[in-house]
Design a protein around this motif. Structure first.
Motif, PDB file in Angstrom:
ATOM      1  N   GLY A 232      10.364   5.038  -4.022  1.00 11.56           N
ATOM      2  CA  GLY A 232       9.206   5.133  -3.154  1.00 11.56           C
ATOM      3  C   GLY A 232       7.970   4.701  -3.914  1.00 11.56           C
ATOM      4  N   VAL A 233       6.918   4.331  -3.185  1.00 13.45           N
ATOM      5  CA  VAL A 233       5.677   3.891  -3.817  1.00 13.45           C
ATOM      6  C   VAL A 233       4.494   4.513  -3.077  1.00 13.45           C
ATOM      7  CG1 VAL A 233       5.506   1.764  -2.424  1.00 13.45           C
ATOM      8  CG2 VAL A 233       4.414   1.874  -4.683  1.00 13.45           C
ATOM      9  N   PHE A 234       3.487   4.916  -3.825  1.00 14.71           N
ATOM     10  CA  PHE A 234       2.302   5.513  -3.200  1.00 14.71           C
ATOM     11  C   PHE A 234       1.077   5.219  -4.064  1.00 14.71           C
ATOM     12  CE2 PHE A 234       3.568   8.711  -6.288  1.00 14.71           C
ATOM     13  CZ  PHE A 234       2.375   9.298  -6.707  1.00 14.71           C
ATOM     14  N   VAL A 235      -0.140   5.245  -3.442  1.00 19.03           N
ATOM     15  CA  VAL A 235      -0.357   5.281  -2.012  1.00 19.03           C
ATOM     16  C   VAL A 235      -0.542   3.838  -1.526  1.00 19.03           C
ATOM     17  CG1 VAL A 235      -1.347   7.601  -1.783  1.00 19.03           C
ATOM     18  CG2 VAL A 235      -2.830   5.728  -2.490  1.00 19.03           C
ATOM     19  N   THR A 236      -0.196   3.616  -0.250  1.00 23.66           N
ATOM     20  CA  THR A 236      -0.330   2.276   0.292  1.00 23.66           C
ATOM     21  C   THR A 236      -0.684   2.359   1.766  1.00 23.66           C
ATOM     22  OG1 THR A 236       0.754   0.105   0.477  1.00 23.66           O
ATOM     23  CG2 THR A 236       2.127   2.048   0.878  1.00 23.66           C
ATOM     24  N   ALA A 237      -1.351   1.323   2.256  1.00 21.30           N
ATOM     25  CA  ALA A 237      -1.768   1.299   3.657  1.00 21.30           C
ATOM     26  C   ALA A 237      -0.567   1.010   4.554  1.00 21.30           C
ATOM     27  CB  ALA A 237      -2.842   0.228   3.864  1.00 21.30           C
ATOM     28  N   ARG A 238      -0.512   1.725   5.665  1.00 18.37           N
ATOM     29  CA  ARG A 238       0.564   1.531   6.649  1.00 18.37           C
ATOM     30  C   ARG A 238       0.099   0.500   7.670  1.00 18.37           C
ATOM     31  NH1 ARG A 238       3.707   6.493   9.727  1.00 18.37           N
ATOM     32  NH2 ARG A 238       5.233   5.233  10.876  1.00 18.37           N
ATOM     33  N   LEU A 239       0.366  -0.745   7.368  1.00 15.49           N
ATOM     34  CA  LEU A 239      -0.092  -1.847   8.202  1.00 15.49           C
ATOM     35  C   LEU A 239       1.008  -2.281   9.170  1.00 15.49           C
ATOM     36  CD1 LEU A 239      -1.753  -3.978   5.377  1.00 15.49           C
ATOM     37  CD2 LEU A 239      -2.847  -2.307   6.878  1.00 15.49           C
ATOM     38  N   PRO A 240       0.642  -2.886  10.303  1.00 14.51           N
ATOM     39  CA  PRO A 240       1.652  -3.332  11.279  1.00 14.51           C
ATOM     40  C   PRO A 240       2.724  -4.228  10.661  1.00 14.51           C
ATOM     41  CG  PRO A 240      -0.528  -3.455  12.250  1.00 14.51           C
ATOM     42  CD  PRO A 240      -0.733  -3.110  10.796  1.00 14.51           C
TER      43      PRO A 240
END
Length: 253
Positions: free
Chosen positions: A96-104
């Motif tokens: 898993g990777v964080f933090v990242t934007a949840r883009l379409p």
């Protein structure tokens, strides 16, 4: 019902219920990757590699508590560059990777847990800069030199919209470029950009454009079991209800 039979049924429920579920959670282990992205995730010494206790930040503390509450084992490593850790989580099971934007355009690539915190997208200028921007098209028309972080969602978004960027491998380099006049504006996140600038001793900045409101998430490889994702999301939701998320966030402001 006889006491021996009741005891037998109780034993059966224990064997088929809680302990089995707990074992399935604790036996599943994830490798979590992050980067230097203050105040959400950062190494204690500011270096580009750190593990476990040598990491701090809003998201680091929230994710740690979330995994603890969910009863899911994990390791946590900070590495560089962002593109490398993003692609590792994208392609490797149990990552898993964080933090990242949840883009379409990313929605179907991962399984998501969040939101962990806000990340408005802004253009920052020096406090005494005469730059005035009404829109991204306006910035493009003016031919502004825009600094951004290579591989970041903000940079990808602006590139897709046809803006030419001066990319840096570390976002804090853009704070230095802004201060020296190498760029006119810095495309970054809020509060992340101002936090990075303060670390560089730069405090006189102004927001000339706020062009998108975003939320930051933990992105999990698509092969992550749905049960694991649900346990993590439930843990985060509970943390928000009992005030843990607010307390952690406030400690970095």
């Amino acid at each position: 019902m006889s006491k021996p039979l009741m005891a037998l049924l109780a034993s059966a429920l224990l064997l088929t219920g809680g302990p089995v579920r707990a074992e399935s959670s604790t036996s599943y282990s994830m490798a979590l990757l992050t980067e230097n992205f203050p105040p959400y995730n950062m190494s204690v010494d500011g270096k580009n590699y750190a593990q476990e206790a040598d990491l701090s930040g809003i998201a680091v503390e929230i994710v740690r508590e979330m995994y603890t509450r969910a009863g899911i084992a994990y390791t946590m490593t900070l590495r560089f560059p962002w593109e490398r850790i993003y692609n590792t989580a994208l392609n490797q099971p149990n990552y898993g990777v964080f933090v990242t934007a949840r883009l379409p355009e990313r929605e179907s690539l991962f399984k998501w847990v969040g939101p962990i915190g806000p990340d408005d997208w802004i253009l920052l200028a020096k406090g005494d800069s005469p730059v005035q921007v009404n829109s991204l098209d306006d910035a493009k028309r003016q031919g502004l030199r825009i600094g951004a972080y290579k591989g970041d969602a903000i940079a990808e978004n602006l590139t897709a919209k046809g803006l030419e960027l001066e990319l840096s491998l570390r976002d804090q380099e853009n704070a230095e470029k802004l201060q020296s006049g190498s760029i006119d504006v810095w495309a970054t996140g809020d509060p992340a950009g101002r936090y990075l600038a303060r670390q560089q001793g730069i405090t006189r900045l102004k927001t000339v454009l706020r062009f998108q409101t975003s939320e930051l998430f933990l992105a999990l490889n698509k092969e992550t079991p749905d049960d694991v994702v649900k346990r993590l999301q439930d843990a985060l939701d509970q943390m928000r209800k009992d005030g843990a998320v607010e307390r952690i966030t406030a400690s970095y402001q």
